[in-house]
Design a protein around this motif. Structure first.
Motif, PDB file in Angstrom:
ATOM      1  N   ALA A   1       0.815  -1.218   0.000  1.00 24.87           N
ATOM      2  CA  ALA A   1       0.000   0.000   0.000  1.00 24.87           C
ATOM      3  C   ALA A   1       0.853   1.275   0.000  1.00 24.87           C
ATOM      4  O   ALA A   1       0.314   2.371   0.030  1.00 24.87           O
ATOM      5  N   GLY A   2       2.179   1.112   0.003  1.00 21.37           N
ATOM      6  CA  GLY A   2       3.061   2.270  -0.061  1.00 21.37           C
ATOM      7  C   GLY A   2       3.500   2.828   1.280  1.00 21.37           C
ATOM      8  O   GLY A   2       3.977   3.956   1.351  1.00 21.37           O
ATOM      9  N   PHE A   3       3.359   2.044   2.345  1.00 18.02           N
ATOM     10  CA  PHE A   3       3.763   2.470   3.685  1.00 18.02           C
ATOM     11  C   PHE A   3       4.865   1.558   4.202  1.00 18.02           C
ATOM     12  O   PHE A   3       4.781   0.340   4.065  1.00 18.02           O
ATOM     13  N   SER A   4       5.884   2.156   4.810  1.00 16.67           N
ATOM     14  CA  SER A   4       6.977   1.370   5.388  1.00 16.67           C
ATOM     15  C   SER A   4       6.758   1.224   6.886  1.00 16.67           C
ATOM     16  O   SER A   4       6.592   2.227   7.589  1.00 16.67           O
ATOM     17  N   THR A   5       6.777   0.008   7.357  1.00 13.64           N
ATOM     18  CA  THR A   5       6.636  -0.230   8.793  1.00 13.64           C
ATOM     19  C   THR A   5       7.981   0.047   9.464  1.00 13.64           C
ATOM     20  O   THR A   5       8.998  -0.502   9.064  1.00 13.64           O
ATOM     21  N   THR A   6       7.951   0.922  10.474  1.00 13.65           N
ATOM     22  CA  THR A   6       9.153   1.196  11.253  1.00 13.65           C
ATOM     23  C   THR A   6       9.349   0.094  12.286  1.00 13.65           C
ATOM     24  O   THR A   6      10.441  -0.433  12.449  1.00 13.65           O
ATOM     25  N   SER A   7       8.266  -0.243  12.987  1.00 12.10           N
ATOM     26  CA  SER A   7       8.306  -1.349  13.942  1.00 12.10           C
ATOM     27  C   SER A   7       6.896  -1.912  14.096  1.00 12.10           C
ATOM     28  O   SER A   7       5.913  -1.184  14.024  1.00 12.10           O
TER      29      SER A   7
ATOM     30  N   ALA B   1       2.003  -0.846  16.102  1.00 17.05           N
ATOM     31  CA  ALA B   1       2.920  -0.579  15.004  1.00 17.05           C
ATOM     32  C   ALA B   1       3.185   0.900  14.839  1.00 17.05           C
ATOM     33  O   ALA B   1       2.327   1.728  15.119  1.00 17.05           O
ATOM     34  N   ALA B   2       4.373   1.199  14.374  1.00 16.13           N
ATOM     35  CA  ALA B   2       4.757   2.557  14.004  1.00 16.13           C
ATOM     36  C   ALA B   2       4.931   2.577  12.490  1.00 16.13           C
ATOM     37  O   ALA B   2       5.746   1.823  11.947  1.00 16.13           O
ATOM     38  N   ILE B   3       4.128   3.417  11.829  1.00 15.38           N
ATOM     39  CA  ILE B   3       4.135   3.499  10.372  1.00 15.38           C
ATOM     40  C   ILE B   3       3.997   4.963   9.976  1.00 15.38           C
ATOM     41  O   ILE B   3       2.907   5.539  10.082  1.00 15.38           O
ATOM     42  N   PRO B   4       5.072   5.575   9.541  1.00 15.91           N
ATOM     43  CA  PRO B   4       5.001   6.991   9.162  1.00 15.91           C
ATOM     44  C   PRO B   4       4.021   7.228   8.014  1.00 15.91           C
ATOM     45  O   PRO B   4       3.964   6.454   7.060  1.00 15.91           O
ATOM     46  N   GLY B   5       3.218   8.307   8.151  1.00 18.04           N
ATOM     47  CA  GLY B   5       2.360   8.749   7.073  1.00 18.04           C
ATOM     48  C   GLY B   5       1.040   8.033   6.889  1.00 18.04           C
ATOM     49  O   GLY B   5       0.265   8.374   6.005  1.00 18.04           O
TER      50      GLY B   5
ATOM     51  N   LEU C   1      -2.017   2.070  16.540  1.00 18.63           N
ATOM     52  CA  LEU C   1      -1.021   2.798  15.760  1.00 18.63           C
ATOM     53  C   LEU C   1      -0.223   3.671  16.705  1.00 18.63           C
ATOM     54  O   LEU C   1      -0.779   4.517  17.404  1.00 18.63           O
ATOM     55  N   ARG C   2       1.085   3.440  16.756  1.00 17.90           N
ATOM     56  CA  ARG C   2       1.958   4.249  17.609  1.00 17.90           C
ATOM     57  C   ARG C   2       2.316   5.545  16.893  1.00 17.90           C
ATOM     58  O   ARG C   2       2.516   5.555  15.688  1.00 17.90           O
TER      59      ARG C   2
END
Length: 145
Positions: A71-77, A104-108, A143-144
């Motif tokens: 989906a175009g999102f990178s999982t940080t953790s 999970a931490a996912i920017p954007g 969502l963190r």
């Protein structure tokens, strides 16, 4: 096609018996389990429910990370916990619930998309599909920031 293998060697009868679990990768090598580690508080061994929970959490987490990536999102953790509940049923037992907890931490990503991807991963995960006979599989996703 991919096949993974685990094996068990058991000695003794019933409650007094003792098993040893091994995997071809060596992640488990003659790891002990028995009545005490399954039905009592003996922490010197493992049990099938704990292993099932670990497998389900690992499978779901990977499915979620892949869904985010697609989906175009990178999982940080991503941290997932699976609680597997074993209850008496008649003369035996039943796994009646698996509760997955995801943080999970996912920017954007926004909350709605996060929840959509988490629910989708729960349904798409091969272990969730294999465990379709479990009456209740829940997911609490946070969502963190």
């Amino acid at each position: 096609m991919i096949e993974k293998t685990a094996s068990v060697h058991w000695e003794g009868a019933g409650k007094k018996g003792q098993g040893r679990i091994s995997t071809d990768t060596g992640a488990l090598k003659s790891y002990p389990y028995g009545f005490g580690s399954r039905f009592e508080d003996d922490r010197s061994g493992t049990n099938p429910e704990e292993l099932l929970g670990a497998a389900h959490a690992a499978c779901f987490t990977m499915a979620f990370s892949f869904a985010c990536d697609k989906a175009g999102f990178s999982t940080t953790s991503v941290d997932t916990r699976a609680k597997v509940r074993l209850v008496p049923q008649g003369d035996g037992f039943l796994i009646d619930r698996i509760a997955l907890t995801l943080e999970a931490a996912i920017p954007g990503i926004d909350e709605a998309k996060f929840q959509e991807l988490a629910e989708g991963a729960k349904k798409a995960c091969p272990l969730s599909k294999a465990l379709a006979g479990v009456p209740e599989i829940t997911l609490a996703a946070t969502l963190r920031a």
